[in-house]
Design an enzyme around this catalytic site. Structure first.
Site: not given
Ligand code: SAM
Length: 211
Positions: A57
């Site tokens: 993000s």
């Molecule tokens: N917090 C992260 C960082 O600091 O880089 C950015 C996160 S990114 C915007 C969103 C993440 O949520 C992705 O890596 C995606 O694979 C994960 N995601 C989506 N659905 C999920 C779930 N049900 N459980 C765990 N992770 C999930």
């Protein structure tokens, strides 16, 4: 530009408001969480690709969510969506223990590797799985942060929040959501909307069914 320049910009535009969040941003260098290909853009206030159709993000969004969480030193924090591991390290700089869940195995590995450079890594447990169900084994949590867009606020996450705890979560469609701040006060749940946001979708049992 360097990490200090990024923090100066976040302060200048009032995304970072507190001394503690400022110190956390200074202690965790965003460059260490960016794929080689985009590293020259590490200190821009932009989301960047981390592979597998996912993103790290924008720093202003990360700062906004951290300020909304009001993390205290003794807090146990659950993060859904590890991604690059950047936010998990910032959470570890602010609280006592962090459990972070990622659903994509390659990103779990990417985050673990990036976190080798994080001085707070010992405080972080990185798990692979569907974070929409939370993580019962370590509940309850003082704070929960969801960094992907959920269709609703999952009951599982409310249940795993401590009395007096706080959850920050984007809720809405697969492209655009509203960012909710949820507080648990006994049996009562207080919700307020901070504003509009755009996160990748949460995929899972209590998430969206498709990417
Ligand atoms: N917090 C992260 C960082 O600091 O880089 C950015 C996160 S990114 C915007 C969103 C993440 O949520 C992705 O890596 C995606 O694979 C994960 N995601 C989506 N659905 C999920 C779930 N049900 N459980 C765990 N992770 C999930």
């Amino acid at each position: 530009m360097n990490n200090e320049d990024l923090v100066a910009e976040l302060l200048r535009w009032n995304y970072v408001k507190s001394e503690r969040v400022k110190e956390a941003f200074l202690a965790v260098d965003r460059k260490n969480f960016i794929p080689e290909k985009y590293r020259d853009k590490a200190y821009y206030d932009d989301p960047l690709p981390i592979g597998y159709n996912q993103t790290i993000s924008a720093p202003s969004m990360v700062a906004t969510m951290l300020e909304l969480l009001e993390i205290e030193e003794k807090d146990k924090i659950l993060e859904i969506g590890t991604g690059s591991g950047y936010n998990a390290c910032l959470l570890a700089a602010l609280g006592e223990r962090v459990i972070t869940i990622e659903r994509i195995p390659q990103l779990r590995d990417f985050a673990k590797k990036n976190m080798e450079k994080c001085e707070y890594r010992e405080k972080v447990l990185v798990l692979l799985g569907d974070g929409s169900e939370g993580y019962e084994a370590e509940a309850p949590y003082d704070k929960i942060i969801v960094t992907c867009g959920a269709p609703d606020i999952p009951d599982s996450l409310i249940k795993q929040l401590k009395d007096g705890g706080r959850l920050v979560i984007p809720v809405g469609g697969t492209f655009f959501q509203e960012l909710y701040v949820v507080e648990k006060e006994g049996e009562k749940i207080k919700k307020r909307v901070w504003g509009d946001v755009a996160f990748v979708p949460m995929i899972g049992k209590h998430g969206h069914r498709w990417a």
